[in-house]
Design an enzyme around this catalytic site. Structure first.
Site: not given
Ligand code: SAH
Length: 213
Positions: A60
């Site tokens: 993000s």
């Molecule tokens: N907080 C992260 C942002 C990651 S983007 C950071 O600081 O980098 C969002 C993430 O959510 C992705 O890696 C995706 O694989 C994950 N995601 C999506 N659906 C999910 C689910 N049902 N359970 C766990 N992770 C999930």
């Protein structure tokens, strides 16, 4: 410019954009974002922008990480659940604000990379698990705070159930293809209060654990 200078510039930019919580700014200052981005993007680690990570996901934008961390009003004794570990950057920032972070990621590859970063930084109060975050973390509930870093079409009731009374959840709501709305949920004894915070764009929250090659 060296990374430390770039980081200070980023923090000043966050402050100008309304991030006033000193604890949040200090936590961002402590976490080297360059460690959490792929090598090819290392020179952009302190730009205020989202960047691609493995598995087609994104780390993000720093402003969004700061804004969500501030909106959570994290207390030092709090136990936080994060859905969507991704790079691990948001979890690392939160780890400096609270007692413990539980974070769930559906891609094992991402989880392993994030865990390496926590180990490198000596962060020991983050517990990371591969799994489906749409079900929360039943063994560890209730949580003081919940942060969802992937967009949900609707707010999952299971997550509200796992939030303490008086607890706060921050979650992007909306379809993958649309601009989504960041929503803050405050759980009261007798009702759930929803406040719309700002338009955002996140990768989608997907049910189930990812199949990887
Ligand atoms: N907080 C992260 C942002 C990651 S983007 C950071 O600081 O980098 C969002 C993430 O959510 C992705 O890696 C995706 O694989 C994950 N995601 C999506 N659906 C999910 C689910 N049902 N359970 C766990 N992770 C999930």
């Amino acid at each position: 410019m060296v990374d430390d200078e770039k980081k200070i510039n980023l923090i000043m930019a966050l402050r100008r954009q309304g991030i006033t919580d000193q604890r949040v700014l200090a936590a961002i200052e402590r976490v080297p974002r360059d460690l959490f981005v792929p090598e090819t993007f290392a020179r952009h680690a302190y730009d205020d922008s989202a960047l691609p990570i493995e598995c087609g996901q994104t780390i993000s934008q720093p402003y969004v990480v700061a804004f969500m961390s501030q909106a959570l009003e994290v207390g030092e004794r709090d136990k936080i659940l994060e859905i969507g570990t991704g790079s691990g950057y948001q979890a690392a920032v939160l780890s400096h604000l609270c007692r413990r972070v539980y974070t769930i990621e559906r891609y094992r590859t991402l989880l392993a990379e994030a865990q390496k970063c926590f180990d490198t930084l000596g962060i020991t109060n983050v517990t990371a698990m591969a799994g489906d975050g749409t079900r929360g973390w039943p063994e560890q509930e209730p949580f003081d705070r919940i942060i969802v870093t992937a967009a949900a079409p609707v707010i999952p009731n299971i997550l509200i159930d796992q939030l303490k009374i008086g607890g706060i959840m921050v979650i992007p709501v909306g379809k993958e293809t649309d601009v989504q709305t960041l929503v803050r949920i405050m759980k009261h004894e007798d009702r759930v209060e929803e406040t719309e915070l700002m338009p955002v764009r996140f990768v989608p929250l997907v049910e189930g654990v990812a199949r990887e090659l």
